[in-house]
Design a protein around this motif. Structure first.
Motif, PDB file in Angstrom:
ATOM      1  N   ARG A   1       1.459   7.216   6.244  1.00 24.62           N
ATOM      2  CA  ARG A   1       0.391   7.386   5.262  1.00 24.62           C
ATOM      3  C   ARG A   1       0.838   6.693   3.991  1.00 24.62           C
ATOM      4  O   ARG A   1       1.988   6.830   3.574  1.00 24.62           O
ATOM      5  N   PRO A   2      -0.043   5.958   3.318  1.00 26.66           N
ATOM      6  CA  PRO A   2       0.374   5.170   2.156  1.00 26.66           C
ATOM      7  C   PRO A   2       0.539   6.033   0.909  1.00 26.66           C
ATOM      8  O   PRO A   2      -0.161   7.033   0.721  1.00 26.66           O
ATOM      9  N   ALA A   3       1.468   5.646   0.063  1.00 26.46           N
ATOM     10  CA  ALA A   3       1.535   6.205  -1.280  1.00 26.46           C
ATOM     11  C   ALA A   3       0.496   5.502  -2.144  1.00 26.46           C
ATOM     12  O   ALA A   3       0.090   4.370  -1.857  1.00 26.46           O
TER      13      ALA A   3
ATOM     14  N   ASP B   1      -0.053  12.155  -4.819  1.00 21.36           N
ATOM     15  CA  ASP B   1       0.837  11.213  -5.540  1.00 21.36           C
ATOM     16  C   ASP B   1       0.484  11.241  -7.016  1.00 21.36           C
ATOM     17  O   ASP B   1      -0.583  11.723  -7.424  1.00 21.36           O
ATOM     18  N   ASP B   2       1.435  10.722  -7.816  1.00 22.53           N
ATOM     19  CA  ASP B   2       1.226  10.504  -9.259  1.00 22.53           C
ATOM     20  C   ASP B   2       0.726  11.770  -9.946  1.00 22.53           C
ATOM     21  O   ASP B   2      -0.364  11.818 -10.546  1.00 22.53           O
TER      22      ASP B   2
ATOM     23  N   THR C   1       8.073  12.295   1.241  1.00 27.82           N
ATOM     24  CA  THR C   1       8.548  11.310   2.211  1.00 27.82           C
ATOM     25  C   THR C   1       8.131   9.897   1.820  1.00 27.82           C
ATOM     26  O   THR C   1       7.174   9.697   1.061  1.00 27.82           O
ATOM     27  N   ASN C   2       8.858   8.931   2.353  1.00 26.40           N
ATOM     28  CA  ASN C   2       8.438   7.526   2.248  1.00 26.40           C
ATOM     29  C   ASN C   2       7.992   6.993   3.603  1.00 26.40           C
ATOM     30  O   ASN C   2       7.943   5.775   3.822  1.00 26.40           O
ATOM     31  N   ASN C   3       7.683   7.902   4.520  1.00 26.01           N
ATOM     32  CA  ASN C   3       7.163   7.536   5.837  1.00 26.01           C
ATOM     33  C   ASN C   3       5.915   6.665   5.664  1.00 26.01           C
ATOM     34  O   ASN C   3       4.983   7.025   4.950  1.00 26.01           O
TER      35      ASN C   3
END
Length: 457
Positions: free
Chosen positions: A335-337, A450-451, A330-332
């Protein structure tokens, strides 16, 4: 559907060893679908409780066997419908072989032959493959389409929303729509025979069993049409619907001339009493044969990409190349990426839940080392030293699952930390990198990933 003249049943290719798919188990699936229809107004139609219950039944069976399932919802004039798509978590993800059929019925019947029979055959073959210990060379994907009876809507939606790069990975789609007709015939079809060996494999199997067959032009009346429209090779089997059986067909197949192959086609009498067990058994065995054969088919070796073996490793293309539960990628902004705007946010529900995110990858046998890594940020409303909510990092190798690490709410500090694992032992194998979230009934824990990377040297 009008059958063409009988073709010369000459075996074109050698027939691989075939599994014996249990007709008893296949019939048991039909009994369950009948029970679902009976409990829900007599049908399993799109937008109705019987269809949702049918999806739940099939999904539960596949999940328990180790298939990775996803449900894709879409809107229709009769309400929300859904496709159920399942992948076997092994095999080269650049070479996908698909089998499928529609799971919905018409509104006025249980749809046990049309198409409970095809769905049950695909389901039981998938379960048998999971239990067989076979090692898939290619990525296996099975599908149970919604809203076919409203105009092939489910398969059309699936293909129209599938990224072009993923369409290009599908080597063949095999369609199964009605295999248990009470006055059966044995029909084979495809709509793009040039270069398509699947049709010949189907007819070769029938010939090897001494079963006469006929080609038929189904004129795009089933779910293979969506694949054909994108240039993907298609083939399928069919035991007949409303068309009358001719005297010559009755001579070679038995049954009654002048009577429909399925007199209950699209009618309320399409129940478990409307199934020919011999036709069902043969159809299920042929589905199993094709599943085994195409799982091992040599499409050539895909060169390993340089650097990171994982595709869409930072999730910036959304869920592309990843499978599992719909929603965590998600890009919500809640919560930060770590980088970009997309990430995998697992958990954070504050209620009993299970979520998965995973991707298959082939680790070259020539690699001297292989390392799996990703960045993890965890925050929680839990307290104390009890692990209420967990995230497992797993490698799925066929029917075997290894848990590399388990993280929990304990010690969560909402900072990004890189996690790394030596997976050199998996060189030369195709595995699935899997993240498995389990959250209890109260107080959220969010695991944000992430990543990701699977790098070799």
């Amino acid at each position: 559907m009008a059958a063409s003249a009988s073709a010369d049943p000459l075996s074109v290719t050698a027939v691989a060893a075939s599994p014996d798919i249990s007709v008893t188990n296949t019939q048991a699936h039909l009994t369950q679908l009948q029970s679902i229809a009976t409990a829900n107004g007599g049908n399993r139609g799109t937008g109705r409780p019987g269809y949702a219950a049918s999806i739940g039944y099939v999904k539960g069976k596949l999940d328990a066997a180790g298939w990775v399932t996803s449900v894709q919802s879409f809107s229709t004039s009769s309400g929300t419908s859904s496709n159920l798509v399942a992948e076997w978590p092994a095999g080269d993800p650049d070479h996908v072989v698909m089998l499928g059929g529609h799971l919905d019925s018409v509104a006025n019947g249980a749809g046990i032959n049309d198409n409970g029979s095809g769905s049950a055959g695909v389901l039981e073959s998938a379960l048998a493959y999971a239990a067989s210990g076979q090692s898939a060379k290619n990525r296996l994907r099975v599908a149970f389409w919604g809203a076919e009876e409203l105009g092939l809507l489910g398969s059309k939606h699936y293909m129209s929303t599938l990224p072009t790069a993923d369409k290009d990975k599908i080597e063949v789609y095999l369609n199964v729509d009605m295999i248990g007709s009470p006055n059966p015939g044995y029909f084979v079809y495809d709509d793009n025979p040039a270069g398509n060996g699947a049709r010949d494999e189907l007819t070769s199997w029938y010939t090897s069993k001494g079963i006469p067959w006929e080609y038929i032009d189904v004129q795009g009346r089933s779910d293979h049409a969506a694949f054909r429209s994108y240039g993907i090779p298609t083939a399928g089997i069919f035991s007949g619907a409303e068309t009358l059986k001719t005297s010559s067909q009755a001579q070679k197949w038995g049954g009654t001339a002048g009577r429909a192959f399925d007199p209950c086609y699209h009618s309320s009498c399409d129940t478990t009493a409307n199934i020919n067990a011999t036709s069902l058994d043969r159809g299920a065995d042929l589905i199993g044969h094709m599943l085994w054969l195409y799982a091992a088919k040599d499409y050539g070796t895909t060169p390993a990409p340089s650097g990171n073996l994982l595709e869409n490793p930072g999730f910036e293309s959304g869920a592309v190349s990843w499978t599992g539960t719909s929603g965590p990628i998600t890009n919500n902004s809640g919560r930060p990426a770590r980088t970009g705007t997309w990430k995998a946010w697992l958990g954070g529900n504050g209620s009993t839940s299970t979520e998965t995110v995973q991707q298959g990858v082939s680790i070259p046998s020539t690699a001297t080392s292989a390392t799996l890594s990703f960045w993890l940020r965890t925050d929680t409303a839990e307290s104390g030293s009890t692990a209420y909510d967990t995230l497992k990092v797993q490698l799925v190798d066929g029917a075997s699952t290894s848990t590399l690490a388990t993280y929990s709410n304990v010690g969560a500090n909402a900072t990004w930390t890189q996690k790394s694992f030596d997976v050199t032992a998996y060189r030369g194998r195709t595995v699935s990198v899997k993240l498995l979230l389990t959250e209890d009934s109260s107080l959220q824990t969010s695991f944000v990933v992430d990543d990701t990377s699977l790098a070799t040297s």
